[in-house]
Scaffold this active site. Structure first.
Site, mmCIF file in Angstrom:
data_model
loop_
_atom_site.group_PDB
_atom_site.id
_atom_site.type_symbol
_atom_site.label_atom_id
_atom_site.label_comp_id
_atom_site.label_asym_id
_atom_site.label_seq_id
_atom_site.Cartn_x
_atom_site.Cartn_y
_atom_site.Cartn_z
ATOM 1 N N GLU A 81 116.419 73.943 7.162
ATOM 2 C CA GLU A 81 116.450 74.389 5.719
ATOM 3 C C GLU A 81 116.064 73.276 4.746
ATOM 4 O OE1 GLU A 81 120.259 76.199 5.856
ATOM 5 O OE2 GLU A 81 119.541 78.252 6.540
ATOM 6 N N GLU A 112 122.770 69.896 28.807
ATOM 7 C CA GLU A 112 123.818 69.565 28.442
ATOM 8 C C GLU A 112 124.113 68.148 29.311
ATOM 9 O OE1 GLU A 112 128.234 70.978 27.982
ATOM 10 O OE2 GLU A 112 126.769 72.312 26.979
#
Length: 269
Positions: A81, A112
Site C-alpha cells: 500500500e 515457515e
C-alpha cells in the site's frame, strides 16, 4: 528458552459452540477492545524504530518485513500500500512471506520451518547495511523469521521484531523488540485475531510515521499518491482546490499536467 507463550493460553471463554451469534460477536468485540491499549505500551519502541528507519531511508535504505502465514500477509499488505498511497517505488518497502508469493493466498506447508530461507530471500535484493529488517511472528518462534533476523543482525543490519509473546526468541534476537501483550485469543491459539490486529496497527504506525518523516505528506494530505484511478484523481484535484484556490477544472488540469499534488503545489504556489 523458558518463557510463557501467551498466544497459546486458553481463551477467556469456553463452550463457544453453545453461544448464540450475538454473544459470540459481543465477546469477540470485548476482546478486541484490549488491543489498542496493548499497542500503546510499545509506542516507545516504535518511536525509536521509526526514527532509525528514517535515517537509513533518507540514505537510500529500504524496509523489509519478513513473516509467515497471517504475519507474512500483513507485512505484504502494508508494503503493497506504500506505492499507491505515498508514491514510493515498489522496491523501498518490501514484504516477504515464507513460501513465496503463492503463500499469500494459500498456505504452503512447512515453508515457515526453514531457518535459512528468509536470508536467501533477502539476498535476492542485494541487501546492505542501510536496510532494516522487521520480523513479524505472533509466537515469536517462527524459524523462517528467526533465521532471517539472526542473519540480518549478523551482517550489520538494524533488526526489529513484532511479537505477541514477551520474552520470546524473536524479542531476544531483535535489536528493537515490540512485544504486544494482547492476551489469549477468543478461539484459543487463533492468532489471526487479536494478535494479527495488533500487528496491523503497529505496521500502520511504522509505515505511516516513516512516510510523514521523509516528507511524503503535507499538512494531513497524501500529496504524493499515485493517480491510478478516478477516485484518486478526484481526491488530488480537491486537494489542489483547497490549497491553491483554483476551481475544480483548473485544479484537475494542473494535477494531470504535473503528475502529483506536491509537484503541482510547488510549481504553482
Amino acid at each position: 528458552m523458558d518463557y510463557k507463550k501467551i498466544t497459546e493460553n486458553p481463551s477467556n471463554y469456553d463452550n463457544l459452540e453453545q453461544m448464540d451469534t450475538r454473544t459470540i460477536l459481543d465477546s469477540i468485540n470485548n476482546e478486541d477492545k484490549k488491543i489498542a491499549e496493548a499497542v500503546a505500551q510499545v509506542i516507545p519502541e516504535v518511536t525509536k524504530l521509526v526514527d532509525l528507519i528514517a535515517e537509513r531511508f533518507l540514505d537510500g535504505g529500504r524496509l523489509f518485513y519478513i513473516g509467515a502465514g497471517t504475519s507474512g500477509r500483513l507485512g505484504i499488505l502494508d508494503a503493497s500500500e506504500i506505492p499507491p498511497t505515498y508514491g514510493m517505488p515498489h522496491n523501498r518497502v518490501i514484504g516477504l512471506i515464507a513460501g513465496g508469493d503463492a503463500a499469500i493466498r494459500k498456505a504452503v506447508e512447512f515453508a515457515e520451518d526453514s531457518t535459512e530461507q528468509a536470508w536467501k530471500d533477502l539476498q535476492k535484493f542485494d541487501i546492505d547495511k542501510n536496510d532494516v529488517v522487521i520480523g513479524i511472528a505472533a509466537s515469536g518462534t517462527t524459524p523462517y523469521v528467526l533465521g532471517g533476523i539472526r542473519e540480518a543482525k549478523k551482517h550489520g543490519l538494524l533488526t526489529a521484531g513484532i511479537t505477541n509473546n514477551p520474552g520470546s526468541p524473536l524479542a531476544v534476537e531483535s535489536d528493537i523488540p515490540m512485544e504486544i501483550e494482547v492476551g489469549p485469543e477468543f478461539v484459543t491459539g487463533s492468532t489471526r485475531m487479536k494478535s494479527g490486529t495488533s500487528q496491523k496497527l503497529v505496521l500502520n504506525m511504522i509505515s505511516t510515521a516513516l512516510m510523514i518523516k521523509i516528507g511524503r505528506v503535507k499538512g494531513n494530505k497524501m500529496v504524493n499518491m499515485q493517480l491510478s484511478n478516478t477516485k484518486l484523481v478526484d481526491r488530488g484535484t480537491r486537494y489542489l482546490v483547497e490549497e491553491l484556490g483554483l476551481d475544480y477544472s483548473e485544479a484537475e488540469k494542473a494535477l494531470i499536467k504535473y503528475g502529483s499534488v506536491k509537484r503541482a503545489i510547488e510549481e504553482m504556489k
